[in-house]
Design a protein around this motif. Structure first.
Motif: not given
Length: 608
Positions: A405-408, A439-443
């Motif tokens: 995923g992604l972290q802000l 969000v686009s995509g997933g995770g």
């Protein structure tokens, strides 16, 4: 994440700042490295005849680094925006470096251009490895930003010479100003050449054995007083301390030596737990630009060099990558939005070198060591190009990504494209607390919740919240394509006080709103009332004022009293004879002070 995967919204505070940097600050730095002969020093050596170069070296002995930091800023900006504005300059400077570089790879215009100087003869003050490090970082930025190979080739020849001359079988020399350590690690990351990583390791392991001449400020000034695993108190020249810490953390990130990380965590607790100013500034002593004792944080004598706050951000970034702990991202934000933001004016062409938290009425700001307002340049001009290179790469500090995923980390509007998902962030932060992420995509999406944000709420669609918002941690949400996450932060103004051991501000409070520290300026007070006369009523409500001013869109109105001025410097203690007059007064973000001309200012206000 690659810098190209993170785009800041130009309408946001950070995005607008980055655009100002490209339009004004980088060109200003280019003009000044030309004006102050930083480039001319190279031309002088490149055009030398049989009798040697004409004239003499100009500027401080580390003038090369001013040029290199400016080149680094250009490299990151080229990668961000695709600009070729400085293509001619890059071509000329690359040619100069190629001509001036010695056959063995050595490159330093002060040493090469000064009769009687020999390479690494006086490493405690000549900054040769410091300058070499900034060249390496410029080369990496230019290579990543635009594929420029010429600077990378020059930098590799410099690094190869360091490996040969100062390697395991060479001279055991370290530089009086740490910086090359993190640069060598970064060059290793860019090229895969393991000898650069080993050279960085040698620099770290050799430090702290008092190999450098002591000088008038002692071994701690050079960070040469104790080996890095034992030097767990922040001490000595603050920029050198913080650059050294960043390099040690970089080394840990590559070799996994847990003893290095443990030492850095202890050092971080010292620097940020006992010696940091509320604005994210480091260094309380002008004499040697150093840290003081624990809790020695006088607001009016704060040195808080701009470069120190930038170095602190660099170190916190590496500690964040090493541990994933939100506290490091929070301190990045504190420094960025307060001390670093205050160091540049709204035009992007005037700067503070030191960042006091109080300027007294009648302050003599005639000397550049403690000016009353920002200056276009300095004799020691380390800070402006340091700002330029940081801002050009600022989008790279906002987020990270991995296979899950992604972290802000920095709450700012922009688009961040990770490995499995893309996050489009819409927010007016730090002026308002509404943060909407689509969000686009997933995770898994992780969004940092500031430690001051007790009462934060979250609303999601098409996603599953893995935990409620916890101040000082990350909100984690399992997202599918199209999910939205709205984090709402409480942005009411609040008062903060310092630990009782900070004697200089005992009995005072500072005003904060969100991540921003506020201050009171003389320009906002009625005629005849001095900043020093204000006493704040901590029990009174604080009102917000929205303005159309881009620099101070949210001002605060506070209540208190006016302390009468005494007739004598010292008088017998007793109840004040006059009644104190009530007053309401305005506070503005600290980063906006001194944009209306010189005048008194205070961050810490005595209570009524």
């Amino acid at each position: 994440m690659p810098l190209s995967a993170a785009r800041l919204d130009s309408a946001s505070l950070l995005g607008g700042w980055q655009e100002l940097n490209a339009a004004a600050t980088i060109p200003h730095c280019v003009d000044n490295v030309e004006r102050t002969a930083a480039i001319e020093n190279f031309r002088r050596l490149a055009t030398a005849g049989p009798d040697g170069p004409q004239g003499t070296f100009k500027g401080p002995w580390f003038a090369d680094s001013d040029l290199y930091k400016t080149l680094e800023a250009i490299g990151w900006e080229a990668g961000r925006s695709g600009t070729d504005r400085w293509a001619g300059l890059l071509s000329e400077v690359a040619g100069l470096l190629e001509q001036v570089q010695a056959p063995d790879g050595y490159l330093n215009t002060y040493v090469q251009g000064t009769p009687g100087r020999e390479p690494f003869a006086n490493p405690e003050w000549t900054h040769e490895l410091y300058c070499a490090g900034h060249l390496m970082q410029a080369a990496v930025a230019l290579h990543r930003g635009s594929g420029n190979e010429r600077f990378l080739t020059v930098a590799r020849r410099v690094a190869d010479q360091i490996v040969r001359e100062l390697g395991e079988d060479g001279r055991p020399i370290i530089d009086g100003h740490p910086e090359v350590e993190t640069a060598l690690v970064e060059l290793y990351r860019e090229t895969g050449e393991e000898s650069y990583l080993r050279a960085a390791e040698l620099q770290v392991e050799r430090r702290g054995h008092r190999s450098l001449a002591v000088g008038r400020f002692g071994s701690q000034y050079y960070q040469d007083h104790l080996p890095v695993r034992k030097a767990t108190e922040a001490i000595g020249h603050s920029v050198r301390q913080l650059y050294q810490a960043a390099g040690v953390t970089d080394l840990y990130l590559e070799n996994g030596d847990e003893t290095l990380l443990h030492a850095m965590e202890q050092l971080w607790d010292s620097a940020f737990g006992t010696k940091m100013y509320v604005i994210g500034g480091h260094g309380s002593r002008h004499r040697d630009e150093s840290y003081g004792d624990p809790y020695e944080l006088p607001p009016d004598r704060a040195y808080a060099e701009t470069c120190a706050s930038i170095a602190a951000l660099h170190w916190c970034w590496r500690m964040l990558l090493a541990t994933g702990k939100a506290r490091y991202a929070e301190e990045m934000e504190r420094a960025l939005l307060n001390a670093i933001a205050a160091s540049m004016d709204h035009t992007g062409t005037a700067f503070f070198y030191s960042n006091p938290l109080q300027l007294r009425t009648g302050h003599d700001g005639s000397h550049e060591d403690a000016p009353s307002e920002r200056l276009p340049w300095y004799n020691c001009a380390c800070c402006p190009p340091n700002l330029a290179r940081l801002l050009a790469s600022m989008n790279g500090y906002a987020a990270t990504s991995g296979p899950d995923g992604l972290q802000l980390h920095l709450l700012t509007a922009g688009t961040f494209t990770g490995e499995t998902l893309t996050a489009v962030v819409e927010t007016g932060y730090p002026w308002d607390g509404d943060v909407l992420v689509t969000v686009s995509g997933g995770g898994e999406l992780a969004v940092r919740v500031p430690s001051w944000a007790a009462g934060a709420t979250v609303a999601v669609t098409g996603a599953r919240v893995l935990a409620d918002p916890v101040p000082g941690d990350y909100l984690r949400v399992s997202c599918e394509d199209g999910a939205t996450v709205r984090l709402t932060l409480p942005m009411g103004a609040r008062l903060a006080r310092a630990d009782e051991r900070v004697d200089a501000v005992r009995g005072c409070v500072t005003i904060m709103r969100g991540p921003l520290v506020y201050c009171v300026e003389q320009a906002d007070l009625p005629e005849g009332i001095l900043v020093e006369q204000l006493r704040i009523d901590p029990s009174a409500p604080i009102a917000e004022e929205r303005t159309q001013d881009d620099v101070t869109p949210v001002r605060l109105r506070l209540s208190g009293t006016i302390q009468p001025l005494g007739a004598e410097l010292y008088s017998t203690y007793g109840p004040a004879p006059e009644a104190r007059t009530p007053i309401t007064f305005t506070a503005i973000p600290y980063h906006a002070w001194a944009n209306r001309g010189p005048g008194a200012m205070r961050v810490w206000i005595p209570t009524a």
